[in-house]
Scaffold this active site. Structure first.
Site, PDB file in Angstrom:
ATOM      1  N   VAL A  49       4.258 -11.573   1.010  1.00 17.90           N
ATOM      2  CA  VAL A  49       5.649 -11.141   0.817  1.00 17.90           C
ATOM      3  C   VAL A  49       6.547 -12.349   0.544  1.00 17.90           C
ATOM      4  O   VAL A  49       7.302 -12.381  -0.427  1.00 17.90           O
ATOM      5  CB  VAL A  49       6.136 -10.330   2.041  1.00 17.90           C
ATOM      6  CG1 VAL A  49       7.609  -9.983   1.902  1.00 17.90           C
ATOM      7  CG2 VAL A  49       5.317  -9.051   2.194  1.00 17.90           C
ATOM      8  N   LYS A  72      -0.820 -25.090   4.518  1.00 15.12           N
ATOM      9  CA  LYS A  72      -0.332 -24.188   3.471  1.00 15.12           C
ATOM     10  C   LYS A  72       0.775 -24.867   2.656  1.00 15.12           C
ATOM     11  O   LYS A  72       0.792 -24.814   1.421  1.00 15.12           O
ATOM     12  CB  LYS A  72       0.230 -22.927   4.150  1.00 15.12           C
ATOM     13  CG  LYS A  72       0.002 -21.659   3.375  1.00 15.12           C
ATOM     14  CD  LYS A  72       0.600 -20.504   4.128  1.00 15.12           C
ATOM     15  CE  LYS A  72      -0.326 -19.322   4.171  1.00 15.12           C
ATOM     16  NZ  LYS A  72       0.245 -18.166   4.826  1.00 15.12           N
ATOM     17  N   ALA A 292     -10.799   9.030  -3.907  1.00 13.72           N
ATOM     18  CA  ALA A 292     -11.711   9.054  -2.753  1.00 13.72           C
ATOM     19  C   ALA A 292     -12.576   7.802  -2.756  1.00 13.72           C
ATOM     20  O   ALA A 292     -12.814   7.204  -3.798  1.00 13.72           O
ATOM     21  CB  ALA A 292     -12.593  10.294  -2.829  1.00 13.72           C
ATOM     22  N   GLY A 293     -13.023   7.399  -1.581  1.00 11.93           N
ATOM     23  CA  GLY A 293     -13.860   6.208  -1.489  1.00 11.93           C
ATOM     24  C   GLY A 293     -14.220   5.900  -0.051  1.00 11.93           C
ATOM     25  O   GLY A 293     -14.280   6.810   0.793  1.00 11.93           O
ATOM     26  N   CYS A 300      -1.905  -3.830   5.946  1.00 15.93           N
ATOM     27  CA  CYS A 300      -0.756  -2.981   6.300  1.00 15.93           C
ATOM     28  C   CYS A 300      -1.087  -1.552   6.730  1.00 15.93           C
ATOM     29  O   CYS A 300      -0.652  -1.129   7.797  1.00 15.93           O
ATOM     30  CB  CYS A 300       0.215  -2.915   5.130  1.00 15.93           C
ATOM     31  SG  CYS A 300       0.913  -4.504   4.750  1.00 15.93           S
ATOM     32  N   ARG A 367      -8.864  -8.829   4.638  1.00 19.43           N
ATOM     33  CA  ARG A 367      -8.429  -8.320   5.946  1.00 19.43           C
ATOM     34  C   ARG A 367      -8.633  -6.804   6.041  1.00 19.43           C
ATOM     35  O   ARG A 367      -8.189  -6.062   5.185  1.00 19.43           O
ATOM     36  CB  ARG A 367      -6.947  -8.658   6.187  1.00 19.43           C
ATOM     37  CG  ARG A 367      -6.744 -10.109   6.587  1.00 19.43           C
ATOM     38  CD  ARG A 367      -5.301 -10.443   6.712  1.00 19.43           C
ATOM     39  NE  ARG A 367      -4.622 -10.401   5.422  1.00 19.43           N
ATOM     40  CZ  ARG A 367      -3.308 -10.514   5.268  1.00 19.43           C
ATOM     41  NH1 ARG A 367      -2.527 -10.660   6.324  1.00 19.43           N
ATOM     42  NH2 ARG A 367      -2.767 -10.490   4.061  1.00 19.43           N
TER      43      ARG A 367
END
Ligand code: UDX
Length: 466
Positions: A49, A72, A292-293, A300, A367
């Site tokens: 973000v 970073k 679908a999966g 999030c 993640r």
């Protein structure tokens, strides 16, 4: 010009204290004058973000980023990005040190007009939301507030009631007063990873949780770089916070719904793709998020749905639907292992090729990827696993180390395998020649079953049903 000074001048002229509505009027006048200057933006947190703010450089804003992760900042100062995100590196390299500046020290962003808090939140070991990054960021910003009227904007997803709590923290820490000395806005972000800059610049709406007029005016001015046809939703803090949770919970619900339908379709020999395409044409339903999966992953949807559940339970409301949404999503990846077990009595020593580990395409983010529980299960069953992903291998290596064999491309991954699993819908997996694969399992409904069946491959896919 400073609001405080303005108010003090008027107080002196009038020789008495001014009332609230006079103060209010002064703030309005002040901001209609001062608002037209190019704003200097402070961004706390260089994640997905936060870094989208790089694109503000092209509108003339100066953007100053701060992150407590010094590594970073070192990477970003060199013009490199800490993760893969389309367009980001271009913006970074075009404007670095001209409009975009990176710091580890909050004092360096002291003279910014607005501070956007974009730090991550996470679930702790007990699955409770950990807001400590947000509190730390807000505390640090409150320490650099000066006599100017600055605005603190929360972009991080925080539960209803958090903005009020953060304002109290700021007031305690700085000795300054909300509305008089600083403004505050709950401004949730709805961008998706993999298209974050595109989404940031082309939102469906802008939600502004504001409880003072000066902040509202300043936020509306700030967002003038977004097309004026895009609705600006002005609400109070709690509503803004709730909108973000409700939206993510609804998206999660849509995916779990279609996955439940897919599982039912399989029992009836119906292809869920035909069903989702047809129902998606109904405008009340819409075609998005009906693929679908193996379920939804990422930083999030899972976290926000679980948090919304927890917060409702804390208010004595048991959200049965959200509970089912999460449960379906947790079980869905194991369908892939079931398909494999239908083919092989035991997975011990079986050579399995895994294509895709990221939670979705066009990102290096793994993640909560739905590939992870599948990999864990295959390791438990002692399978021999080769993996390939265009962007996610470095991250998956950090979790699984030498338990997997990492391949530089899809063909070396497919070589000699007994079964191939597609776990992320990367576009490049569509054009692979799968003709040598004996068993092909599509966890993302990426491939056209008709084309595959022609090639006499044993093909299985979520919700294919035939
Ligand atoms: C999500 C929200 O979409 C975004 O608005 C919010 O700001 C952050 O969370 P993101 O996590 O980037 O964005 O990913 P998204 O594109 O929503 O996909 C989430 C997961 O759902 C992925 O694992 C994806 O593969 C899966 N998904 C998505 C499906 O399984 N089926 C679908 O139809 C859509």
């Amino acid at each position: 010009m400073k609001v405080r000074t303005e108010i003090e001048t008027i107080k002196r002229k009038k020789g008495k204290n001014i009332n609230f509505s006079e103060k209010f009027l002064i703030i309005i006048i002040f901001y209609t004058i001062d608002i037209n200057k190019i704003m200097k933006i402070g961004v706390v947190g260089c994640g997905f973000v936060g870094l989208t703010f790089c694109c503000l450089a092209k509108f003339g804003f100066e953007v100053n980023f701060v992150d407590k992760d010094e590594e970073k900042i070192r990477i970003l100062k060199k013009g490199e990005t800490p993760f893969f995100e389309p367009e980001l590196e271009n913006y970074l390299n075009s404007y670095l040190n001209e409009k975009l500046f990176f710091h580890s020290d909050y004092k360096k962003i002291k003279d910014c007009d607005m501070f956007f808090i974009c730090v991550g939140t996470s679930l702790d070991e007990n699955q409770n939301l950990d807001l400590s990054n947000v509190r730390d960021a807000v505390n640090s910003v409150s320490e650099i507030l000066d006599q100017d009227f600055k605005i603190v904007v929360i972009k991080s997803t925080v539960p209803p009631g958090t903005s009020h709590e953060l304002i109290n923290l700021m007031e305690k820490n700085s000795g300054k007063k909300f509305k008089e000395d600083f403004g505050f806005c709950a401004n949730p972000e709805f961008l998706k990873e993999g298209s974050s800059i595109k989404d940031f610049l082309n939102p469906d709406k802008i939600v502004l949780g504001v409880e003072d007029e000066a902040t509202k005016m300043r936020m509306l001015k700030f967002y003038e770089f977004i097309d004026s046809d895009i609705p600006r939703i002005i609400v109070d803090f709690k509503t803004a916070e709730m909108i973000k949770y409700a939206q993510n919970a609804f998206l999660a619900t849509k995916i779990s719904f279609i996955n439940e339908i897919a599982n039912i379709c399989e029992k009836f020999g119906v292809d869920v793709e035909d069903v989702s395409k047809a129902i998606g044409l109904d405008k009340r339903i819409g075609k998005e998020f009906l693929k679908a999966g193996i379920g939804f992953g990422g930083s999030c949807l899972i976290k926000d749905t679980k948090t919304l559940m927890d917060y409702s339970i804390s208010k004595n409301y048991l959200p049965k639907l959200l509970n089912a949404v999460i449960e379906i999503n947790e079980n869905q990846p194991f369908k892939i292992v079931e398909y494999l077990k239908d083919e092989f009595k035991s997975l011990n020593g079986r050579k399995i090729c895994v294509l895709g580990v990221t939670f979705k395409p066009n990102t290096s983010d793994i993640r909560d990827s739905r590939a992870l529980p599948i990999l864990r299960e295959l390791i438990k069953e002692n399978a021999f696993i080769k993996v390939y992903d265009p962007k996610g291998l470095e991250n998956v290596k950090k979790i699984f180390g030498d338990k997997l064999v990492y391949c530089k491309d899809s063909y070396s991954c497919l070589k000699d395998c007994e079964a191939c699993l597609i776990l992320t819908d990367w576009e490049e997996f569509k054009s692979i020649d799968y003709s040598r694969v004996k068993i092909l399992i599509d966890g993302r409904r990426l491939l056209d079953p008709k084309e595959i069946k022609d090639r006499k491959i044993k093909f299985k896919a979520i919700g294919l049903g035939k």
